[in-house]
Design a protein around this motif. Structure first.
Motif, mmCIF file in Angstrom:
data_model
loop_
_atom_site.group_PDB
_atom_site.id
_atom_site.type_symbol
_atom_site.label_atom_id
_atom_site.label_comp_id
_atom_site.label_asym_id
_atom_site.label_seq_id
_atom_site.Cartn_x
_atom_site.Cartn_y
_atom_site.Cartn_z
ATOM 1 N N SER A 143 33.709 45.553 48.117
ATOM 2 C CA SER A 143 33.075 44.093 46.664
ATOM 3 C C SER A 143 34.230 44.280 46.045
ATOM 4 C CB SER A 143 31.824 44.946 45.888
ATOM 5 O OG SER A 143 31.334 44.533 45.164
ATOM 6 N N ALA A 144 34.763 43.096 45.214
ATOM 7 C CA ALA A 144 35.094 42.688 44.356
ATOM 8 C C ALA A 144 35.470 43.473 43.195
ATOM 9 C CB ALA A 144 35.370 40.761 43.549
ATOM 10 N N CYS A 145 36.721 43.581 43.040
ATOM 11 C CA CYS A 145 37.001 44.411 42.180
ATOM 12 C C CYS A 145 37.067 43.753 40.891
ATOM 13 C CB CYS A 145 38.296 44.869 42.034
ATOM 14 S SG CYS A 145 38.160 46.044 43.419
ATOM 15 N N ASP A 146 37.103 43.544 39.177
ATOM 16 C CA ASP A 146 36.697 43.655 37.802
ATOM 17 C C ASP A 146 36.047 42.121 37.850
ATOM 18 O OD1 ASP A 146 38.983 44.996 37.351
ATOM 19 O OD2 ASP A 146 40.252 43.981 38.252
ATOM 20 N N VAL A 147 35.079 42.405 38.910
ATOM 21 C CA VAL A 147 34.013 41.281 38.626
ATOM 22 C C VAL A 147 32.765 41.743 38.411
ATOM 23 C CG1 VAL A 147 32.832 39.634 39.502
ATOM 24 C CG2 VAL A 147 34.519 39.794 40.691
ATOM 25 N N HIS A 148 32.283 40.908 36.786
ATOM 26 C CA HIS A 148 31.218 42.354 36.179
ATOM 27 C C HIS A 148 29.927 41.476 36.041
ATOM 28 C CE1 HIS A 148 34.126 45.534 36.561
ATOM 29 N NE2 HIS A 148 34.689 44.687 35.279
ATOM 30 N N ASP A 149 29.466 40.560 37.096
ATOM 31 C CA ASP A 149 28.411 39.317 37.017
ATOM 32 C C ASP A 149 27.007 40.473 36.937
ATOM 33 O OD1 ASP A 149 28.409 39.394 39.806
ATOM 34 O OD2 ASP A 149 28.808 37.690 39.872
ATOM 35 N N GLY A 150 27.443 41.195 37.972
ATOM 36 C CA GLY A 150 25.941 42.406 37.885
ATOM 37 C C GLY A 150 25.347 42.468 39.839
ATOM 38 N N TYR A 151 26.604 41.394 40.232
ATOM 39 C CA TYR A 151 26.588 41.325 41.652
ATOM 40 C C TYR A 151 27.471 42.043 42.614
ATOM 41 C CZ TYR A 151 22.970 37.604 39.906
ATOM 42 O OH TYR A 151 21.851 36.912 39.121
ATOM 43 N N LEU A 152 26.817 42.696 43.874
ATOM 44 C CA LEU A 152 28.152 42.725 45.076
ATOM 45 C C LEU A 152 28.630 41.707 45.609
ATOM 46 C CD1 LEU A 152 25.813 46.017 46.387
ATOM 47 C CD2 LEU A 152 28.361 45.411 45.027
ATOM 48 N N HIS A 153 29.468 41.348 45.679
ATOM 49 C CA HIS A 153 30.764 40.172 46.226
ATOM 50 C C HIS A 153 31.320 40.983 47.347
ATOM 51 C CE1 HIS A 153 29.348 37.915 43.030
ATOM 52 N NE2 HIS A 153 29.853 38.559 41.728
ATOM 53 N N PRO A 154 30.693 41.571 48.558
ATOM 54 C CA PRO A 154 31.280 41.126 49.281
ATOM 55 C C PRO A 154 32.733 39.861 49.578
ATOM 56 C CG PRO A 154 29.545 40.740 50.589
ATOM 57 C CD PRO A 154 29.345 40.939 48.858
ATOM 58 N N ARG A 155 33.517 40.387 50.592
ATOM 59 C CA ARG A 155 34.785 39.466 51.224
ATOM 60 C C ARG A 155 34.550 40.005 53.401
ATOM 61 N NH1 ARG A 155 40.100 39.017 49.215
ATOM 62 N NH2 ARG A 155 41.166 39.325 51.352
ATOM 63 N N PHE A 156 34.525 38.798 52.962
ATOM 64 C CA PHE A 156 34.209 38.032 54.113
ATOM 65 C C PHE A 156 35.904 38.027 54.989
ATOM 66 C CE2 PHE A 156 31.042 36.531 52.076
ATOM 67 C CZ PHE A 156 29.434 36.955 53.105
ATOM 68 N N PRO A 157 35.940 38.065 56.423
ATOM 69 C CA PRO A 157 37.300 38.019 57.224
ATOM 70 C C PRO A 157 37.509 36.675 56.833
ATOM 71 C CG PRO A 157 35.010 38.771 58.644
ATOM 72 C CD PRO A 157 34.503 38.442 57.510
ATOM 73 N N SER A 158 37.423 35.140 56.603
ATOM 74 C CA SER A 158 37.839 34.096 56.260
ATOM 75 C C SER A 158 38.562 34.629 54.470
ATOM 76 C CB SER A 158 37.099 33.332 56.621
ATOM 77 O OG SER A 158 35.877 33.224 56.000
ATOM 78 N N SER A 159 37.797 35.365 53.975
ATOM 79 C CA SER A 159 38.138 35.259 52.108
ATOM 80 C C SER A 159 39.630 34.989 51.712
ATOM 81 C CB SER A 159 37.480 36.717 51.916
ATOM 82 O OG SER A 159 36.273 36.305 52.124
ATOM 83 N N ASP A 160 39.540 34.184 51.289
ATOM 84 C CA ASP A 160 41.159 34.618 50.488
ATOM 85 C C ASP A 160 41.132 34.550 49.227
ATOM 86 O OD1 ASP A 160 39.757 31.783 49.188
ATOM 87 O OD2 ASP A 160 41.225 30.332 50.298
ATOM 88 N N ASP A 161 40.683 35.071 48.330
ATOM 89 C CA ASP A 161 40.599 35.377 47.053
ATOM 90 C C ASP A 161 41.384 36.612 46.730
ATOM 91 O OD1 ASP A 161 38.678 36.867 48.294
ATOM 92 O OD2 ASP A 161 36.997 37.143 47.015
ATOM 93 N N ARG A 162 42.606 36.172 46.844
ATOM 94 C CA ARG A 162 43.965 37.373 46.929
ATOM 95 C C ARG A 162 43.740 37.920 44.981
ATOM 96 N NH1 ARG A 162 44.242 38.656 51.542
ATOM 97 N NH2 ARG A 162 44.106 37.071 53.437
ATOM 98 N N ASP A 163 43.296 37.753 44.362
ATOM 99 C CA ASP A 163 43.292 37.886 43.357
ATOM 100 C C ASP A 163 41.785 39.189 42.785
ATOM 101 O OD1 ASP A 163 40.965 36.153 43.797
ATOM 102 O OD2 ASP A 163 40.833 34.997 41.874
ATOM 103 N N ARG A 164 40.616 38.939 43.578
ATOM 104 C CA ARG A 164 39.731 39.853 43.390
ATOM 105 C C ARG A 164 40.233 40.891 44.830
ATOM 106 N NH1 ARG A 164 34.607 35.881 44.324
ATOM 107 N NH2 ARG A 164 33.726 38.150 44.063
ATOM 108 N N GLU A 165 41.840 41.276 45.187
ATOM 109 C CA GLU A 165 41.738 42.371 46.138
ATOM 110 C C GLU A 165 41.475 43.546 45.878
ATOM 111 O OE1 GLU A 165 42.441 42.939 48.931
ATOM 112 O OE2 GLU A 165 43.834 40.634 49.692
ATOM 113 N N PRO A 166 41.090 44.762 46.344
ATOM 114 C CA PRO A 166 41.164 45.752 45.303
ATOM 115 C C PRO A 166 42.303 46.865 45.203
ATOM 116 C CG PRO A 166 39.403 45.764 47.784
ATOM 117 C CD PRO A 166 40.569 44.582 47.695
ATOM 118 N N THR A 167 42.040 47.380 43.802
ATOM 119 C CA THR A 167 43.211 47.833 43.241
ATOM 120 C C THR A 167 43.275 49.365 43.065
ATOM 121 O OG1 THR A 167 41.859 47.884 41.633
ATOM 122 C CG2 THR A 167 43.526 46.079 42.345
ATOM 123 N N GLY A 168 42.063 49.851 43.980
ATOM 124 C CA GLY A 168 42.671 51.562 43.727
ATOM 125 C C GLY A 168 42.734 51.868 45.451
#
Length: 378
Positions: free
Chosen positions: A329-354
């Protein structure tokens, strides 16, 4: 050609007396044995009774002659013909299943053929595992097989994976009170993590209804998180929720695995410890046929105090501690929802950091992974 008797053979008058007497006795005996006998009185009574029953129609046809052997042969012939008719399709079906066992309902041999235990269900978890689940063959999840390549393929479906232990009295808490606490804990887990309305982002009313309103701090925080999600007040700490504008569930199955334990509470009640992992397959709401899985593990301690000794609401749980670990699920997104990454996702700014974690590893503590870890598998 027959031979003429010789004149020197003895005649009957020349037979010895003892031989002639034996011949006479044997002849008389044979004549008596073959002569008609007068039926006994009992036999005459039975014969008369049968005659009257026959006249009244009380005896079945053919009672005098016994069963018809031709009829028996005809019945046997019908059985042989029936087997001949059924035997051909049955034999063909057996041969077909032998060539392709997956045609049987439920594919009892699994997706990879006979002897493959990959899809056989796991028994309920009754103790902490000592190692993570083994690796599964790499397979891409699809809309038809959303759990392909996942250890969760062998987990139970939904609420069936939440199996409370047998209730027993503990301390002052009776067996019935322990059973009530276990059932309420299951209702909380189902309402918070499996209820379709909760998963679609609606208010989790079923879960909230189990919590004691006399624990105002917790309910105030949860209501604030649901109303105005933020990093400080995040409903994902208690509830599993997806943004319906972004994702939709694949099918209606969420895989579940975990266990419950209980012990004596500090308020003359019982404390239940629950540790469960939920695996959610989702696809994009825009219709692109991609499947992703998000894994959520929840550890929660709740107590059912004695309402006769403490100011609590009867039949409601007090939450003592709760924690969660979320994989994919996307990190540092706090809108109350889970945001899974899909195989074609290109949102590198939401990469896990832990740190890197295995979200299926239930043998480690939930605090070992840290926040927003990088998952080794989904």
């Amino acid at each position: 050609m027959s031979e003429k008797p010789s004149d020197d053979q003895p005649s009957a008058s020349e037979l010895p007396d003892d031989v002639w007497e034996q011949f006479t006795r044997d002849t008389e005996r044979d004549i008596r044995a073959s002569a008609p006998k007068e039926p006994s009185a009992r036999a005459r009574m039975v014969t008369e009774r049968l005659r009257r029953q026959e006249e009244r129609g009380e005896l079945p046809p053919g009672w005098r002659t016994g069963p018809d052997p031709l009829a028996a042969n005809r019945r046997a012939g019908r059985r042989r013909k029936l087997w001949a008719v059924l035997g051909v399709p049955v034999a063909a079906a057996v041969a077909l299943v032998a060539l392709k066992p997956s045609l049987l309902p439920g594919d009892p041999f699994g997706p990879d053929g006979p002897g493959d235990a990959a899809a056989s269900p796991l028994p309920a978890e009754t103790a902490a595992p000592t190692a993570p689940p083994g690796g599964s063959p790499p397979r891409t999840p699809t809309l038809d097989e959303p759990f392909a390549g996942s250890p969760a393929l062998r987990w139970a479906d939904g609420a069936a994976g939440i199996v409370p232990p047998e209730a027993k009295a503990v301390g002052p808490a009776s067996k019935d009170r322990v059973a009530q606490a276990l059932e309420l804990t299951k209702r909380l887990l189902v309402g918070a993590n499996l209820d379709p309305r909760t998963l679609r982002g609606a208010r989790p009313e079923a879960a909230l209804a189990v919590l004691d309103p006399r624990q105002p701090k917790l309910l105030d925080d949860l209501n604030t998180a649901l109303r105005s999600p933020s990093e400080r007040n995040d409903p994902l700490t208690m509830f599993s929720r997806f943004d319906p504008d972004e994702t939709r569930p694949v099918g209606d199955v969420v895989k579940t695995r975990g266990r419950m334990t209980f012990e004596q509470g500090s308020h003359a009640g019982v404390v239940v410890h629950a540790d469960y992992t939920f695996v959610y397959p989702v696809t994009r709401a825009d219709g692109r046929p991609e499947v992703a899985r998000t894994i959520v593990r929840r550890v929660i301690d709740v107590e059912l105090p004695d309402p006769t000794r403490y100011r609590v609401t009867p039949g409601r749980l007090s939450v003592k501690k709760y924690d969660e670990e979320i994989g994919n699920s996307a990190c540092d997104v706090h809108d109350g929802y889970l945001h899974p990454r899909f195989p074609s996702s290109d949102d590198r700014d939401r990469e896990p950091t832990g740190p890197t974690i295995d979200p299926y590893d239930r043998s480690r503590g939930i605090d070992d992974g840290g926040p927003c870890g990088t998952v080794t598998r989904t």
